[in-house]
Design an enzyme around this catalytic site. Structure first.
Site, short mmCIF file in Angstrom:
data_model
loop_
_atom_site.label_atom_id
_atom_site.label_comp_id
_atom_site.label_asym_id
_atom_site.label_seq_id
_atom_site.Cartn_x
_atom_site.Cartn_y
_atom_site.Cartn_z
N ASP A 135 0.76 -1.03 0.02
CA ASP A 135 0.12 -0.05 -0.10
C ASP A 135 0.86 1.10 -0.03
OD1 ASP A 135 -2.52 1.20 0.01
OD2 ASP A 135 -2.46 1.42 2.15
N TYR A 137 0.97 5.86 -0.50
CA TYR A 137 0.42 6.80 0.28
C TYR A 137 0.76 7.99 -0.73
CZ TYR A 137 0.73 9.71 4.74
OH TYR A 137 0.64 10.37 5.76
N ARG A 151 2.28 16.86 12.95
CA ARG A 151 3.18 17.66 13.09
C ARG A 151 3.01 19.10 12.12
NH1 ARG A 151 4.81 12.83 10.64
NH2 ARG A 151 4.56 13.98 8.67
N GLU A 207 -10.21 3.57 4.36
CA GLU A 207 -9.49 4.72 3.50
C GLU A 207 -10.11 4.41 2.25
OE1 GLU A 207 -5.18 4.22 4.19
OE2 GLU A 207 -5.47 5.46 5.85
N GLU A 209 -9.41 4.19 -1.75
CA GLU A 209 -8.19 3.93 -2.51
C GLU A 209 -8.65 3.25 -3.71
OE1 GLU A 209 -4.66 2.26 -0.67
OE2 GLU A 209 -5.36 3.15 1.30
N ARG A 245 -6.88 3.61 13.99
CA ARG A 245 -6.03 4.71 14.11
C ARG A 245 -5.59 4.97 15.48
NH1 ARG A 245 -5.15 5.92 9.13
NH2 ARG A 245 -7.01 6.46 7.92
N GLN A 248 -2.52 2.50 15.38
CA GLN A 248 -1.54 2.92 14.32
C GLN A 248 -0.45 4.06 15.09
OE1 GLN A 248 -3.39 4.52 10.93
NE2 GLN A 248 -1.53 5.15 9.94
N TYR A 252 3.18 2.79 15.09
CA TYR A 252 3.79 3.03 13.70
C TYR A 252 5.25 3.46 13.40
CZ TYR A 252 3.83 8.28 13.53
OH TYR A 252 3.95 9.51 13.68
N LYS A 261 -3.38 -2.14 10.17
CA LYS A 261 -3.85 -2.21 9.10
C LYS A 261 -3.99 -3.93 8.58
CE LYS A 261 -2.94 2.14 7.46
NZ LYS A 261 -3.64 2.89 6.59
N THR A 265 -8.26 -6.10 4.52
CA THR A 265 -8.35 -4.85 3.36
C THR A 265 -9.41 -5.61 2.43
OG1 THR A 265 -6.14 -4.67 3.56
CG2 THR A 265 -7.06 -3.89 1.73
N THR A 368 -4.72 6.46 0.40
CA THR A 368 -6.08 7.15 0.61
C THR A 368 -6.14 8.45 -0.60
OG1 THR A 368 -6.03 6.87 2.68
CG2 THR A 368 -7.50 8.47 1.79
N GLU A 382 -9.18 12.41 8.06
CA GLU A 382 -9.37 13.86 7.68
C GLU A 382 -10.63 14.32 7.95
OE1 GLU A 382 -6.92 13.93 3.70
OE2 GLU A 382 -7.52 11.86 3.81
MN MN Z 1 -3.98 3.20 2.99
#
Ligand code: MN
Length: 435
Positions: A135, A137, A151, A207, A209, A245, A248, A252, A261, A265, A368, A382
């Site tokens: 996967d 990004y 951040r 997500e 995708e 999340r 994650q 992560y 994850k 899927t 995503t 988001e």
């Molecule tokens: Mn993804």
């Protein structure tokens, strides 16, 4: 690459394929693998046409598809994906001819319709192939949004515009659309320093995708050049990269996603071929002035000109209460695949650039798909800005992340003036309580 199989004026003898609203007109012809619900037939390769499916094994046995093509008889798409693009093209042409109303093959197929055609509603679809899964990004909008939550001073890390970021996913837990997904458990920590507890995920997300199914092979140790990488793209599907999340956030660093994850899927069952998508090719995302040009191994003139796909992907949501009240699903986001920062050709070339062997049946997720506006945000992280801006649903319910019983439905469509609109069908999944 545009040919008579894309001709918008051609009609099928399968009436539902001529409905302007169908995802599967004669010009689409996506491949999938199905079982008959009554158990009579297992693992057949078929092509969706309107609300029906052409059984390629039966159609071939009846002589509707020209010379015997062994790849059609295997019960998986992998042997078809393993062929050269010329073979993919020839199968598509034969299927198109057999489904047209104005050809000899089409007239013969009408006579045989009860043998070769099956109502899609009576079939159970399978995952089209299963080899390996990565996967990416690739949406700079997604990466910037997510980065700015964690951040604020430096949303995009310095590597983002140079190297396609990705992680190796888990092929064994890929499930086909319609498969319910159990809410996972895992380590969750309220603070970055811990300590964590082991418990039920409370921040379950989806997500939106696109998934690219890979064709052909490059041997281990032999990179695929950007000039030939486009031939490695068999077709695209919808992909939901379910994400925990809270798991994650804790796990992560420093190696990226893992149990957040790998619990599931989802993919849509119908693989829309690269050839079907030829009319919807477009120039990739225009990098703003000041962004670096891709390194030479990721730069190709054809790819820069027409390496992207003009596909709109949407997320729809329906809660258990909405289902009970008869409230239809609501569209919560819509984004354009052409806004991805990297093309699938670049993702393939990058993946294999160190000598990694990609093979038929490999699946590459785009990451995503988000865009610049709020309504383009392709996940709840988001869309609700990390849970701080709840989504208000038509029946008054609110969501920050997914509740048990929520159904997520992904849809995708490609449209262009002068061509028949084609779609991807659906990629759906209902969240079940943790086991
Ligand atoms: Mn993804």
């Amino acid at each position: 690459m545009i040919n008579e199989t894309h001709d918008p004026d051609q009609e099928s003898w399968v009436e539902s394929a001529n409905d302007p609203d169908t995802d599967f007109p004669l010009q689409n012809l996506p491949f999938g693998v199905f079982d008959r619900a009554n158990g009579a037939v297992q693992q057949r390769v078929g092509v969706a046409i309107g609300d029906q499916v052409l059984d390629l094994v039966e159609a071939s046995a009846q002589g509707l598809l020209g010379p015997h093509e062994p790849a059609l008889f295997s019960g998986s798409l992998e042997p078809i994906m393993a062929q050269r693009p010329t073979v993919w093209r020839s199968i598509r042409r034969l299927v198109s001819t057999a489904l047209r109303r104005d050809t000899d093959a089409g007239r013969r197929a009408i006579e045989l319709r009860t043998r070769v055609l099956l109502p899609a509603s009576e079939l159970t679809m399978r995952v089209p192939a299963r080899r390996d899964y990565t996967d990416f990004y690739a949406s700079v909008f997604h990466a910037t949004n997510v980065g700015s939550m964690f951040r604020p001073d430096q949303p995009l890390l310095p590597n983002y515009k140079w190297v396609p970021i990705g992680y190796h996913g888990r092929a064994s837990s890929i499930v086909v659309s319609g498969t319910p997904v159990h809410r996972p458990r895992g380590q969750i920590s309220a603070t970055p320093a811990g300590p964590p507890t082991f418990g039920v995920c409370r921040r379950l997300d989806y997500e939106v995708e696109l998934g690219a199914w890979i064709g052909g092979y490059n041997p281990l140790g032999t990179p695929e050049s950007i000039a030939t990488a486009r031939d490695r793209l068999f077709g695209l599907t919808l992909l939901n990269d379910w994400s925990a999340r809270d798991l994650q956030t804790w796990e992560y660093q420093p190696l990226g996603p893992f149990l957040a994850k790998n619990f599931a899927t989802s993919v849509s069952p119908w693989v829309v071929t690269r050839e079907a998508l030829a009319p919807f090719r477009c120039a990739p995302y225009q990098r703003p002035a000041g962004d670096p040009s891709p390194l030479p191994y990721l730069t190709d003139a054809v790819d820069q000109e027409s390496g992207a796909f003009d596909i709109v992907v949407e997320a729809w949501l329906r809660t258990a209460a909405m289902r009970a009240q008869g409230v239809p699903p609501i569209c919560v986001s819509s984004a354009r695949a052409r806004d991805l920062y990297w093309t699938f050709t670049q993702l393939v070339a990058h993946h294999a650039s160190g000598g990694c062997n990609l093979g038929a049946g490999d699946l590459l997720g785009s990451g995503t798909v988000s865009g610049p506006a709020r309504e383009n945000r392709g996940c709840l992280l988001e869309l609700t800005w990390r849970g701080t801006e709840p989504l208000v649903l038509p029946n008054g319910e609110q969501r920050t992340f997914l509740d048990d019983g929520d159904e997520v439905i992904l849809r995708g469509r490609a449209t262009r003036e002068g061509f028949r609109t084609i779609g991807f069908g659906e990629c759906t999944g209902i969240v079940l309580p943790s086991t």
